[in-house]
Design a protein around this motif. Structure first.
Motif, mmCIF file in Angstrom:
data_model
loop_
_atom_site.group_PDB
_atom_site.id
_atom_site.type_symbol
_atom_site.label_atom_id
_atom_site.label_comp_id
_atom_site.label_asym_id
_atom_site.label_seq_id
_atom_site.Cartn_x
_atom_site.Cartn_y
_atom_site.Cartn_z
ATOM 1 N N SER A 1 0.861 -1.204 0.089
ATOM 2 C CA SER A 1 -0.348 -0.141 -0.098
ATOM 3 C C SER A 1 0.960 1.266 0.148
ATOM 4 C CB SER A 1 -0.886 -0.099 1.127
ATOM 5 O OG SER A 1 -1.852 1.352 1.457
ATOM 6 N N GLN B 1 1.382 4.017 1.292
ATOM 7 C CA GLN B 1 1.142 4.921 2.613
ATOM 8 C C GLN B 1 2.425 5.089 3.377
ATOM 9 O OE1 GLN B 1 -1.925 3.337 5.166
ATOM 10 N NE2 GLN B 1 -2.706 2.139 3.500
ATOM 11 N N TYR C 1 8.146 4.290 1.459
ATOM 12 C CA TYR C 1 6.886 4.005 2.377
ATOM 13 C C TYR C 1 7.141 2.867 3.534
ATOM 14 C CZ TYR C 1 4.263 5.790 -1.729
ATOM 15 O OH TYR C 1 3.995 6.535 -2.757
#
Length: 421
Positions: A118, A120, A146
């Motif tokens: 992901s 993020q 990330y």
């Protein structure tokens, strides 16, 4: 340098190709070549890295591999150009390979990408090198993004960031070369080198460290010069090369701090001790926390501040209020400060229980030359000479001053006494 979008773009191009061919086939009865299958990533289990491994790029896989755990790397590991590895939440690599090779070697055209499943900040854990002694260890043309979901160690000493190397002493030194590495969008600091000792074989060049939730770098004073001006460190939540209190004594070494695109932030004392020489080059900005200061004491030791008229060296307080200053003790080497700005130095030096003395404290008549320098916004004196119990103010034959400017210096040019209040 490519980032997480590398494998997204791979997938997008493949989908566009499929749609184009499908549309074309509807408008024509001609046969078309079959579309190559887009393959899913290969999931590497937690025991995969127990033995020697080579990871290769598969053009049919937008993401080549997925790592789902905090995997221990005990065999040699080589990651070839173009490989994309996605890590699940809190997954990462715990590198414990002693003298085996750790090599991540992309190219400018095909970087290696280490990312999260992901996109993020702080999604996966990162890379922690606890035992990595092979002098050929390398990370080159690589994107690390990330990472920094949690600390890389669970007990003291704490290591954090997207990439960290454990400090070791009394054993084979750690070794790692970083070249053309991008560390971005981490949930913590970029690099943690805060306990590395001077016997380590560590080199960096052409780094880009940005978008991280912390400083780009934490490093010990003894290894602060491994970061140079081929790299960029801006765009993080706190843009400093943070020189921590660990291994703050320079002993029998030469260290030169270059001008970077961010200031240095000094947490505590940097001690220039026996047979050590510290050079601060033109244009350097050093900010000190309130407990931070420079101490130059011992035999055959020196500090050289080498500013220029167009690029002075700035020594200042992080908080805009106070820091210790510079303590010279005994040293008879040619200590020199040229074209510098010294501001907010309060003259507090825990080494001698000294407070409210001067920006430059002189113990036992050290040899100090200061020229073309501005002292400003000082709450006490610019210079302070130790005279012991004597009320006399002896000559200072080893202090040479020329073209000095004093602006808002409360105590004036020179104070006398033991500095203990």
């Amino acid at each position: 340098m490519k980032t997480y979008t590398l494998f997204i773009n791979k997938l997008r191009y493949a989908v566009v190709a499929v749609l184009f061919i499908a549309l074309f086939s509807c408008e024509s009865n001609e046969e078309v070549d079959p579309v190559e299958e887009i393959l899913p990533p290969i999931v590497l289990d937690c025991d995969y890295f127990n033995t020697d491994q080579v990871l290769i790029n598969d053009p049919d896989r937008p993401v080549d591999y997925i790592v789902e755990c905090w995997a221990r790397v005990e065999g040699s590991l080589q990651i070839q150009p173009g490989v994309v590895i996605a890590f699940e939440n809190h997954a990462g690599l715990y590198v414990d390979l002693d003298n085996s090779l750790f090599e991540i070697q992309g190219t400018a055209q095909e970087p290696v990408v280490l990312t999260g499943t992901s996109a993020q900040k702080g999604f996966w854990r990162g890379i922690y090198l606890t035992e990595a002694h092979n002098p050929n260890n390398l990370i080159e043309h690589t994107v690390i993004e990330y990472a920094g979901s949690q600390n890389l160690t669970g007990s003291s000493p704490i290591y954090e960031g997207s990439l960290a190397i454990r400090g070791v002493s009394g054993t084979t030194p750690q070794a790692l070369t970083l070249n053309h590495v991008e560390i971005s969008n981490g949930g913590s600091i970029g690099l943690d080198f805060h306990r590395i000792e001077p016997n380590a074989t560590v080199a960096t060049s052409n780094l880009t460290i940005s978008g991280n939730e912390g400083v780009p770098v934490k490093v010990s004073a003894v290894m602060a010069d491994v970061f140079d001006n081929t790299s960029t460190y801006t765009g993080n939540s706190s843009d400093f090369i943070n020189i921590t209190t660990d291994h703050g004594t320079l002993d029998d070494m030469e260290i030169s701090l270059q001008k970077l695109d961010v200031p240095y932030l000094v947490d505590g004392r940097i001690l220039v001790s026996d047979e050590a020489h510290l050079t601060i080059e033109a244009g350097v900005e050093m900010q000190f926390k309130s407990s931070g200061y420079l101490q130059v004491s011992g035999d055959n030791v020196s500090l050289e501040v080498q500013g220029t008229a167009t690029e002075p060296v700035l020594l200042t307080a992080e908080n805009g209020t106070n820091w210790g200053g510079i303590y010279f003790g005994h040293t008879q080497d040619n200590n020199s400060i040229d074209h510098a700005i010294i501001e907010y130095a309060k003259g507090d030096f825990p080494v001698g229980n000294l407070s409210n003395s001067g920006a430059i404290y002189m113990h036992a008549n050290p040899r100090v030359s200061v020229s073309n320098t501005t002292f400003k916004d000082l709450p006490n004196f610019a210079f302070y000479a130790y005279t012991g119990a004597s009320v006399n103010e002896p000559e200072l034959p080893n202090l040479s001053l020329s073209n000095i400017t004093y602006t808002n210096v409360v105590g004036g040019e020179l104070g006398w006494g033991n500095g203990r209040n």
